[in-house]
Scaffold this motif. Sequence first.
Motif, mmCIF file in Angstrom:
data_model
loop_
_atom_site.group_PDB
_atom_site.id
_atom_site.type_symbol
_atom_site.label_atom_id
_atom_site.label_comp_id
_atom_site.label_asym_id
_atom_site.label_seq_id
_atom_site.Cartn_x
_atom_site.Cartn_y
_atom_site.Cartn_z
ATOM 1 N N LEU A 127 9.258 -39.147 117.268
ATOM 2 C CA LEU A 127 9.181 -38.278 117.908
ATOM 3 C C LEU A 127 8.821 -37.441 117.291
ATOM 4 O O LEU A 127 7.726 -36.775 118.298
ATOM 5 N N ASN A 128 8.894 -36.763 116.839
ATOM 6 C CA ASN A 128 8.248 -35.358 116.357
ATOM 7 C C ASN A 128 6.986 -35.803 115.377
ATOM 8 O O ASN A 128 5.803 -34.867 116.137
ATOM 9 N N ASP A 129 6.299 -36.929 115.496
ATOM 10 C CA ASP A 129 5.481 -36.965 114.659
ATOM 11 C C ASP A 129 4.620 -37.419 116.331
ATOM 12 O O ASP A 129 3.041 -37.037 115.861
ATOM 13 N N LEU A 130 5.219 -37.801 117.369
ATOM 14 C CA LEU A 130 4.171 -38.399 118.440
ATOM 15 C C LEU A 130 4.395 -37.667 119.551
ATOM 16 O O LEU A 130 3.386 -38.401 120.517
ATOM 17 N N ASP A 131 5.444 -36.737 119.879
ATOM 18 C CA ASP A 131 5.091 -36.334 121.596
ATOM 19 C C ASP A 131 4.140 -35.233 121.278
ATOM 20 O O ASP A 131 2.956 -34.516 120.197
ATOM 21 N N LEU A 132 4.150 -34.707 122.742
ATOM 22 C CA LEU A 132 2.764 -33.600 122.848
ATOM 23 C C LEU A 132 3.512 -32.235 122.953
ATOM 24 O O LEU A 132 4.406 -31.997 123.983
ATOM 25 N N TYR A 133 2.906 -31.619 121.384
ATOM 26 C CA TYR A 133 3.030 -30.271 122.089
ATOM 27 C C TYR A 133 2.234 -29.206 121.322
ATOM 28 O O TYR A 133 1.086 -29.863 120.214
ATOM 29 N N ALA A 134 1.687 -28.067 121.597
ATOM 30 C CA ALA A 134 0.552 -26.919 120.579
ATOM 31 C C ALA A 134 1.577 -25.535 120.883
ATOM 32 O O ALA A 134 1.535 -25.082 122.011
ATOM 33 N N VAL A 135 1.871 -25.366 120.034
ATOM 34 C CA VAL A 135 2.288 -24.520 119.690
ATOM 35 C C VAL A 135 2.016 -23.549 118.255
ATOM 36 O O VAL A 135 2.285 -24.417 117.264
ATOM 37 N N CYS A 136 1.759 -22.075 118.118
ATOM 38 C CA CYS A 136 1.684 -21.712 116.698
ATOM 39 C C CYS A 136 2.899 -20.797 116.890
ATOM 40 O O CYS A 136 3.651 -19.691 117.867
ATOM 41 N N GLY A 137 3.063 -19.726 115.594
ATOM 42 C CA GLY A 137 3.812 -19.173 115.336
ATOM 43 C C GLY A 137 3.516 -18.924 114.343
ATOM 44 O O GLY A 137 2.395 -19.083 113.179
ATOM 45 N N HIS A 138 4.536 -17.767 113.271
ATOM 46 C CA HIS A 138 4.360 -16.756 112.426
ATOM 47 C C HIS A 138 5.862 -17.302 110.893
ATOM 48 O O HIS A 138 6.887 -17.027 111.349
ATOM 49 N N ASP A 139 5.787 -17.574 109.871
ATOM 50 C CA ASP A 139 6.496 -17.742 109.301
ATOM 51 C C ASP A 139 7.078 -16.274 109.191
ATOM 52 O O ASP A 139 6.338 -15.119 109.573
ATOM 53 N N ILE A 140 8.061 -16.307 107.736
ATOM 54 C CA ILE A 140 8.845 -14.990 107.402
ATOM 55 C C ILE A 140 7.971 -14.110 106.175
ATOM 56 O O ILE A 140 8.239 -12.536 106.404
ATOM 57 N N THR A 141 6.455 -15.043 106.039
ATOM 58 C CA THR A 141 5.437 -14.325 105.474
ATOM 59 C C THR A 141 4.298 -13.548 106.662
ATOM 60 O O THR A 141 3.058 -13.225 105.573
ATOM 61 N N GLY A 142 4.766 -13.974 107.204
ATOM 62 C CA GLY A 142 3.667 -13.335 108.607
ATOM 63 C C GLY A 142 2.453 -14.308 108.308
ATOM 64 O O GLY A 142 1.287 -14.482 109.446
ATOM 65 N N GLN A 143 1.872 -15.630 107.794
ATOM 66 C CA GLN A 143 1.616 -16.612 107.905
ATOM 67 C C GLN A 143 1.454 -17.445 109.085
ATOM 68 O O GLN A 143 2.818 -18.152 109.659
ATOM 69 N N GLN A 144 -0.325 -18.069 109.864
ATOM 70 C CA GLN A 144 0.700 -18.554 111.075
ATOM 71 C C GLN A 144 0.241 -19.847 110.676
ATOM 72 O O GLN A 144 0.011 -20.724 110.356
ATOM 73 N N CYS A 154 0.726 -24.101 112.832
ATOM 74 C CA CYS A 154 0.634 -24.371 113.930
ATOM 75 C C CYS A 154 1.208 -26.216 113.981
ATOM 76 O O CYS A 154 1.311 -26.419 113.161
ATOM 77 N N PHE A 155 1.755 -26.044 114.939
ATOM 78 C CA PHE A 155 2.358 -27.462 115.336
ATOM 79 C C PHE A 155 1.545 -28.436 116.522
ATOM 80 O O PHE A 155 1.039 -28.066 117.337
ATOM 81 N N GLY A 156 2.375 -29.453 116.453
ATOM 82 C CA GLY A 156 1.018 -30.480 117.280
ATOM 83 C C GLY A 156 -0.588 -30.841 117.518
ATOM 84 O O GLY A 156 -0.923 -30.338 115.807
ATOM 85 N N VAL A 157 -1.420 -31.156 118.299
ATOM 86 C CA VAL A 157 -1.980 -30.833 118.490
ATOM 87 C C VAL A 157 -3.164 -29.222 118.092
ATOM 88 O O VAL A 157 -4.386 -29.526 118.555
ATOM 89 N N SER A 158 -2.256 -28.336 118.420
ATOM 90 C CA SER A 158 -2.749 -27.115 118.265
ATOM 91 C C SER A 158 -3.223 -27.046 115.969
ATOM 92 O O SER A 158 -4.152 -26.059 115.688
ATOM 93 N N GLU A 159 -2.804 -27.941 115.492
ATOM 94 C CA GLU A 159 -2.503 -27.818 113.624
ATOM 95 C C GLU A 159 -4.191 -28.324 113.314
ATOM 96 O O GLU A 159 -4.477 -28.019 112.772
ATOM 97 N N GLY A 160 -4.628 -29.469 114.184
ATOM 98 C CA GLY A 160 -6.328 -29.258 114.414
ATOM 99 C C GLY A 160 -6.659 -30.993 115.002
ATOM 100 O O GLY A 160 -5.894 -31.562 115.619
ATOM 101 N N PRO A 161 -7.990 -31.418 114.306
ATOM 102 C CA PRO A 161 -8.048 -32.521 115.487
ATOM 103 C C PRO A 161 -7.580 -33.157 114.749
ATOM 104 O O PRO A 161 -7.718 -34.948 115.106
#
Length: 285
Positions: free
Chosen positions: A93-110, A112-119
Amino acid sequence: MEQQAVTCYRHPDRETGIRCTRCERPICPDCMVSASVGFQCKECVSQRGGSHVQPRTIAGGSVAADPFLVTKILIGLNILVFILVKAVGDRLLNDLDLYAVCGHDITGQQLCFGVSEGPGEWYRLLTSAFLHQEYWHIGFNLLSLWWIGAPLEQRLGRSRYTALYFVSAIGGSAAVLLLAPDAPTLGASGAIFGLFGATAVYMRRMRYDMRPVLILLGLNIFFSFTWANVSWQGHLGGLVTGTIVAIGMLYAPRERRDLVQWGTCAAVFVASLAVAAIAVAQVTS
């Protein structure tokens, strides 16, 4: 004064707005044979020795021996993916479902997951339309696909019906990314709402009574906005794209029918990808 409904001369229970170009008798889709201009009834075709004329659907597609084959394949694919999800678990499910979200980890690095992760993740626009997690979800969707999709496939033909289904699925995904980019979304509902829209266009094209399909569509829209955990965004996107594609297919002028039909499909497909790209750009920025 109320206008009297016109019915097929061979099937008096079927209203129609199409007439044979030779004898001008009203004919329903089951009695139509595609001619060089318009449609002719089967009697006129047989009288002129027209056995070589290839029967066509109302949209100009070939009449297949099994008019419901694509719908059966789509149902089978959904069931197959559902079984795989149950066997593999949430990882699929996590590999195939649809979502586009970006956030920051504890180090401040952005991150991204889903289609926002890249082409490489844009396949989710389509794979999410074949995913289901709950039994009631897949059951309801596949029953709707059979009840609505099978008759529509028969009326449009395989290739046009297939294009309608997949463009509607992409359109539903694009709407979700634009309106709810942080919500994991799955299910065939976007594509099925595209079929609902196309059915309404077909009923209008044939001058059938619109009330049954409009009531059914209205109920589904109502539940989309009132039931919890239902993606009204995907339903709306599929409905809009499916309706536009169906208008192009069913109202295309005969002289340029293929150009208008496939041009409409391509334009709606590209527009859906553009909406998805805009949504991803907003998330990643």
